[in-house]
Design an enzyme around this catalytic site. Structure first.
Site, PDB file in Angstrom:
ATOM      1  N   SER A 246      -3.597   5.661  -0.216  1.00  0.00           N
ATOM      2  CA  SER A 246      -3.927   4.524  -1.073  1.00  0.00           C
ATOM      3  C   SER A 246      -4.931   4.857  -2.159  1.00  0.00           C
ATOM      4  CB  SER A 246      -4.496   3.384  -0.206  1.00  0.00           C
ATOM      5  OG  SER A 246      -3.595   3.025   0.809  1.00  0.00           O
ATOM      6  N   SER A 284       1.621   3.492   0.385  1.00  0.00           N
ATOM      7  CA  SER A 284       0.456   3.499  -0.487  1.00  0.00           C
ATOM      8  C   SER A 284      -0.030   2.084  -0.766  1.00  0.00           C
ATOM      9  CB  SER A 284       0.797   4.190  -1.808  1.00  0.00           C
ATOM     10  OG  SER A 284      -0.366   4.432  -2.562  1.00  0.00           O
ATOM     11  N   ASP A 286      -2.039   0.442  -3.344  1.00  0.00           N
ATOM     12  CA  ASP A 286      -2.595   0.690  -4.682  1.00  0.00           C
ATOM     13  C   ASP A 286      -3.066  -0.639  -5.277  1.00  0.00           C
ATOM     14  OD1 ASP A 286      -1.772   3.389  -4.420  1.00  0.00           O
ATOM     15  OD2 ASP A 286       0.230   2.838  -5.108  1.00  0.00           O
TER      16      ASP A 286
END
Length: 356
Positions: A246, A284, A286
């Site tokens: 991340s 991830s 983000d």
């Protein structure tokens, strides 16, 4: 073996001659170039078992008026929602933050949120408060640090908040970036800023990142695969593991923007991850938060006038992401090692790709 191996002094992208874009930076080339924004770290090491910490972003305006509960306009962009951003739904609903922003490790995010509530409720003027929306972001440092131990305590969070200062910001393997990994190398905290003219007024945009994501490190368009920069040095595990993968990005500006415009700014911050080779994978998380410290009574920047702020954001985030890995140090953790970028090899490759 020591808990951290330092392969010589770390250097920022600019100290290495790597300059992103043509826009000037602020005095410190940091998030703190936005007046009234402070940053503090708490860094934790315990042999090879624990490498983690806390990074606090503190806008001074949130603590100035004890007679009311202040808030700052803020926009949120979720590039991929595989994360635990505490306070995200109210932030998105109301378009404002009412507490500092704290970054830490995944399983410590909830203790950090409780500590942040403690910090804010202790302020004068909050004696009757019965609801509060703490904002805490995280990435998973479970490869280098025993994330299940949840070593971050209330005292660590309060220390980072109380230590928050203006001026230069320490980067690399510090605070919330102590145990992170990014782009095949050791990740960390990075920051940068840009100054642009908007409607005839000089405005500052600052960015701070906590990098912990997969992909191929790319510097000014030149790929820098870890296995090529460090031949014969196998990684103990890929950057993307079951621990997650991340990036947290915080953007601040003194330009007068509302939450909708700030959301557009935050979206550009996530876009900038692609410039450094982000993988944007399934696992991830983000996230980008963008807030303004501008006078609430100032006239808003028109949508058609946002382009300079968009450009400043993407350049500042790109440089901050590069700084987060270039200033990080090799770290031996409880499940393996993450190596620092060999900057000499990187610079040679960059020169070869772009002969003068």
């Amino acid at each position: 073996m020591s808990s951290a191996e330092v392969g010589g002094p770390t250097r920022t992208p600019r100290e290495l001659g790597i300059v992103v874009g043509d826009l000037p930076t602020g005095r410190w080339n940091a998030l703190t170039d936005v007046q009234g924004v402070r940053v503090g770290h708490t860094t934790l090491h315990d042999g090879t078992r624990v490498h983690t910490g806390v990074t606090a972003v503190v806008p001074d305006q949130l603590g100035r008026d004890a007679g009311r509960r202040p808030a700052l306009p803020c926009g949120l962009c979720v590039g991929n929602g595989f994360g635990k951003l505490v306070g995200a739904t109210q932030l998105a609903e109301l378009g404002a933050i009412e507490t500092p922003i704290v970054l830490t490790a995944t399983l410590s995010a909830f203790r950090a949120a409780d500590a942040l509530v403690t910090h804010v409720l202790a302020r004068p003027g909050y004696e009757a408060v019965r609801t509060l929306n703490p904002v805490v972001g995280e990435t998973n440092d479970g490869f280098l640090s025993d994330v299940r131990a949840r070593p971050v305590t209330e005292a660590h969070v309060l220390t980072a908040l109380e230590a928050a200062a203006s001026g230069p910001v320490e980067q690399g393997s510090v605070g919330a970036g102590t145990g992170t990994s990014a782009l095949g190398f050791k990740g960390g905290i990075g920051t940068s800023s840009r100054v642009v003219e908007v409607a005839g007024v000089a405005r500052t945009v600052g960015a701070l990142v906590q990098s912990n994501f997969s992909g191929t490190l790319t510097v000014r368009g030149v790929p820098m695969p870890a296995d090529e920069l460090r031949p014969g040095v196998p990684e103990a595990a890929p950057v993307e593991t079951d621990d997650g993968n991340s990036c947290m990005i915080v953007v601040a500006t003194d330009a007068p923007l509302d939450a909708r415009r700030l959301e557009r700014v935050a979206r550009r911050a996530v876009f900038a991850m692609g410039r450094v080779g982000a993988g944007y994978t399934h696992g991830s998380g983000d996230y980008a938060l963008a807030f303004t410290t501008a006078d609430p009574g100032a006239g808003l920047v028109e949508d058609a006038g946002l382009d300079p702020l968009f450009a400043a954001t993407m350049d500042a985030v790109e440089e901050a992401l590069l700084a987060s890995v270039l200033t990080a140090t090799t770290t031996v953790g409880h499940r393996g090692t993450r190596h620092a970028v060999p900057t000499g090899v990187l610079l040679d490759r960059l020169r070869s790709a772009r002969p003068r």
